[in-house]
Design a protein around this motif. Structure first.
Motif: not given
Length: 212
Positions: A90-111
Motif C-alpha cells: 500500500f502506498i500512503l503518499l507518493v514517497g512512502v509505502s506502508w512498510e517504510l512508514s512502519m519502519m520509521f514509526s519504530v526507528a527512533g525508539l530503537g536507535i
C-alpha cells in the motif's frame, strides 16, 4: 545510484497513479501494524518514556517530510523520492509505502536505546547525541543509495541523491529523535503534539483536495 535520473520518470508516473490503490494489498499490512503496537506497548509497560518520545519525534518529522514531498510532486510534477507499487502492499503518499512508514514509526525508539546514558558525554569531541544523529544519517543515506538502485525506490531529479537526502532529510530526522527525549516534558509535548496536529491538518485538507 548516487543521484536521480530523468529516465525513471515513467516509473514515477506509474507509482503516482497507484497512490492509495488497494491492488497490491496483502496481510503483511496487518502483521506490521501488530508488531509496531507490540513494540510501543512494551515500551509503555517498561515506562521507557524517553524511547517513546524518540520514536514519536522521528515519526512526526518523517510524516511532515512525506507530506511536503507529496506537495512537491503536485506542484512540480515529480516528488523528490517515490516508491514503486510493485514493492509494497500500500502506498500512503507518493514517497512512502506502508512498510517504510512502519519502519520509521519504530526507528527512533530503537536507535534511542543505543545512546549513552549521559546526554553530555562526547564522542571524538562531539556531543554524543549529535554524533549519533550524524552517524545514523550517513548510514541511512548509504542505504538509500542501494534502494535507489532497485526498482523499489525512484529518484528522478539529477540533483537529488544520497548527499542531499542525508543532509536535508536524515540529519533532521535523527536530531529530533536524539535531542527531543532529553528536553523538558513540556517541550516534548509541544514538539510531538504540535507536529502531529499539523500533519493531521495537512492530511485532512490536502488529500480531499487531491493535492497529495
Amino acid at each position: 545510484m548516487l543521484f536521480g535520473t530523468e529516465a525513471l520518470k515513467p516509473m514515477a508516473d506509474l507509482a503516482n497513479a497507484a497512490v492509495r490503490s488497494t491492488a497490491n494489498f496483502h496481510w503483511t499490512f496487518i502483521a506490521l501494524l501488530a508488531f509496531v503496537v507490540y513494540i510501543y506497548a512494551t515500551a509503555i509497560k517498561n515506562k521507557n518514556y524517553k524511547a517513546i518520545a524518540a520514536g514519536l519525534s522521528l515519526y512526526m518529522v518523517h510524516w511532515f517530510y512525506e507530506i511536503m514531498n507529496a506537495v512537491i510532486q503536485s506542484a512540480a510534477g515529480y516528488a523528490l523520492w517515490t516508491v514503486s507499487p510493485e514493492s509494497t502492499s500500500f502506498i500512503l503518499l507518493v514517497g512512502v509505502s506502508w512498510e517504510l512508514s512502519m519502519m520509521f514509526s519504530v526507528a527512533g525508539l530503537g536507535i534511542h536505546m543505543l545512546l549513552p546514558e549521559d546526554p553530555k558525554a562526547k564522542i571524538l569531541g562531539i556531543n554524543n547525541r549529535i554524533a549519533f544523529a550524524l552517524g545514523n544519517a550517513i548510514l541511512f543515506g548509504a542505504v538509500e543509495i542501494f534502494l535507489a538502485g532497485t526498482p523499489a525506490f525512484i529518484w528522478v531529479y539529477p540533483w537529488w541523491g544520497a548527499i542531499p537526502v542525508t543532509i536535508a532529510v536524515y540529519i533532521p530526522f535523527f536530531l529530533a529523535a536524539y535531542l527531543i527525549p532529553d528536553a523538558k516534558p513540556k517541550t516534548q509535548k509541544l514538539f510531538i503534539g504540535g507536529l502531529a496536529g499539523l500533519n493531521a491538518l495537512l492530511l485532512a485538507v490536502l488529500i480531499p483536495l487531491g493535492v497529495i
